[in-house]
Write a protein that holds these residues in place. Structure first.
Motif, PDB file in Angstrom:
ATOM      1  N   PHE A 167     -25.197   7.406   3.724  1.00  0.00           N
ATOM      2  CA  PHE A 167     -24.545   8.113   2.811  1.00  0.00           C
ATOM      3  C   PHE A 167     -24.567   9.498   2.883  1.00  0.00           C
ATOM      4  O   PHE A 167     -25.534  10.138   3.088  1.00  0.00           O
ATOM      5  CB  PHE A 167     -24.993   7.548   1.427  1.00  0.00           C
ATOM      6  N   THR A 168     -23.264  10.029   3.012  1.00  0.00           N
ATOM      7  CA  THR A 168     -23.286  11.588   3.186  1.00  0.00           C
ATOM      8  C   THR A 168     -24.061  11.916   4.274  1.00  0.00           C
ATOM      9  O   THR A 168     -24.897  12.962   4.227  1.00  0.00           O
ATOM     10  CB  THR A 168     -23.749  12.383   1.859  1.00  0.00           C
ATOM     11  N   LEU A 182     -29.680   3.385  -5.946  1.00  0.00           N
ATOM     12  CA  LEU A 182     -28.624   2.680  -6.335  1.00  0.00           C
ATOM     13  C   LEU A 182     -27.986   3.603  -7.294  1.00  0.00           C
ATOM     14  O   LEU A 182     -26.812   3.376  -7.281  1.00  0.00           O
ATOM     15  CB  LEU A 182     -29.040   1.434  -6.943  1.00  0.00           C
ATOM     16  N   LYS A 183     -28.546   4.489  -7.832  1.00  0.00           N
ATOM     17  CA  LYS A 183     -27.921   5.355  -8.956  1.00  0.00           C
ATOM     18  C   LYS A 183     -26.835   6.249  -7.794  1.00  0.00           C
ATOM     19  O   LYS A 183     -25.734   6.556  -8.182  1.00  0.00           O
ATOM     20  CB  LYS A 183     -28.838   6.305  -9.485  1.00  0.00           C
ATOM     21  N   LEU A 184     -27.590   6.791  -6.643  1.00  0.00           N
ATOM     22  CA  LEU A 184     -26.882   7.583  -5.884  1.00  0.00           C
ATOM     23  C   LEU A 184     -25.517   6.907  -5.149  1.00  0.00           C
ATOM     24  O   LEU A 184     -24.416   7.357  -5.050  1.00  0.00           O
ATOM     25  CB  LEU A 184     -27.805   7.707  -4.534  1.00  0.00           C
ATOM     26  N   LYS A 242     -17.756  -0.213  -1.113  1.00  0.00           N
ATOM     27  CA  LYS A 242     -17.721   0.617  -2.498  1.00  0.00           C
ATOM     28  C   LYS A 242     -18.344  -0.126  -3.368  1.00  0.00           C
ATOM     29  O   LYS A 242     -17.936  -1.247  -3.655  1.00  0.00           O
ATOM     30  CB  LYS A 242     -16.413   1.012  -2.644  1.00  0.00           C
ATOM     31  N   PHE A 243     -19.494   0.382  -4.261  1.00  0.00           N
ATOM     32  CA  PHE A 243     -19.807  -0.046  -5.311  1.00  0.00           C
ATOM     33  C   PHE A 243     -18.903   0.346  -6.681  1.00  0.00           C
ATOM     34  O   PHE A 243     -18.323   1.594  -6.650  1.00  0.00           O
ATOM     35  CB  PHE A 243     -21.452   0.550  -5.617  1.00  0.00           C
ATOM     36  N   HIS A 244     -18.915  -0.482  -7.542  1.00  0.00           N
ATOM     37  CA  HIS A 244     -18.244  -0.117  -8.783  1.00  0.00           C
ATOM     38  C   HIS A 244     -19.513   0.932  -9.464  1.00  0.00           C
ATOM     39  O   HIS A 244     -20.597   1.048  -8.870  1.00  0.00           O
ATOM     40  CB  HIS A 244     -18.103  -1.362  -9.816  1.00  0.00           C
ATOM     41  N   SER A 249     -31.790  -0.029  -0.317  1.00  0.00           N
ATOM     42  CA  SER A 249     -32.486  -0.633  -1.583  1.00  0.00           C
ATOM     43  C   SER A 249     -31.572  -1.897  -2.193  1.00  0.00           C
ATOM     44  O   SER A 249     -31.756  -2.093  -3.534  1.00  0.00           O
ATOM     45  CB  SER A 249     -32.266   0.482  -2.653  1.00  0.00           C
ATOM     46  N   TYR A 250     -30.522  -2.422  -1.246  1.00  0.00           N
ATOM     47  CA  TYR A 250     -30.066  -3.718  -2.121  1.00  0.00           C
ATOM     48  C   TYR A 250     -29.711  -4.772  -1.073  1.00  0.00           C
ATOM     49  O   TYR A 250     -29.607  -4.411   0.458  1.00  0.00           O
ATOM     50  CB  TYR A 250     -28.791  -3.200  -2.636  1.00  0.00           C
ATOM     51  N   GLY A 251     -29.450  -6.030  -1.139  1.00  0.00           N
ATOM     52  CA  GLY A 251     -29.045  -6.982  -0.412  1.00  0.00           C
ATOM     53  C   GLY A 251     -27.683  -7.364  -0.903  1.00  0.00           C
ATOM     54  O   GLY A 251     -27.427  -7.560  -2.359  1.00  0.00           O
TER      55      GLY A 251
END
Length: 189
Positions: free
Chosen positions: A77-78, A95-97, A127-129, A151-153
């Motif tokens: 990310f970035t 996840l907030k990021l 892309k996350f909502h 931090s996610y699956g």
């Protein structure tokens, strides 16, 4: 289906194990400790494949024979790599990021036997909502984000409700571009 006498998955990931099983390969899971470090000046797009190659070399020394599969997945990310979180607080921040934004998931794979070694990378955009704090908190408290890059699956609750779209291989985001692994094993080994 091609049969391998001594196919080794050198990964502790239950997701990679499941994907290899689902395509019908018979294999053993064998791992050794490996320190996932890479040169600081290495291009970010090359980190996952570099780590997969280095893991493969280390496992090749430990297990002399057989066909060895190693992999590494990073979330980018970035132009920064987001590793596995150290605690729930960090998982929430990551996840907030990512919320409402696009990030990349890069998996590097290395497959070797006694005669040759083949490595490759696979890139998927995700892309996350926009995620609410309540949704992030729920996921962090009820899932296991600690063992996952970024931090996610994607196959878990947060992926079901939070992913707006992906461009590329879904299974790459799960942790192994299984279509490429399958084709490489069948045609090259």
């Amino acid at each position: 289906m091609k049969h391998f006498n001594n196919l080794i998955l050198a990964s502790k990931s239950p997701r990679r194990k499941q994907l290899l099983e689902q395509v019908g390969f018979t294999f053993d899971v064998k791992t050794i400790e490996f320190d996932e470090v890479f040169p600081e000046d290495l291009e970010i797009s090359k980190v996952a494949e570099y780590l997969a190659i280095e893991k493969n070399k280390a496992h090749r020394e430990a297990f002399k024979s057989g066909t060895i599969i190693t992999a590494d997945t990073v979330v980018i990310f970035t132009d920064k790599i987001l590793g596995k979180p150290t605690d729930e607080d960090e998982a929430h921040k990551v996840l907030k990021l990512l919320s409402g934004k696009i990030h990349q998931v890069m998996s590097g794979v290395c497959i070797s036997n006694e005669e040759k070694q083949i490595s490759f990378s696979n890139l998927t955009e995700v892309k996350f909502h926009e995620l609410t704090d309540e949704e992030i908190n729920h996921y962090v408290k009820t899932a296991s984000p600690m063992d996952k890059a970024g931090s996610y699956g994607i196959q878990e609750w947060i992926g079901l409700i939070g992913v707006e779209w992906i461009k590329g291989s879904y299974f790459n985001v799960v942790g192994l571009p299984i279509d490429q692994v399958y084709k490489t094993l069948i045609t090259e080994f």
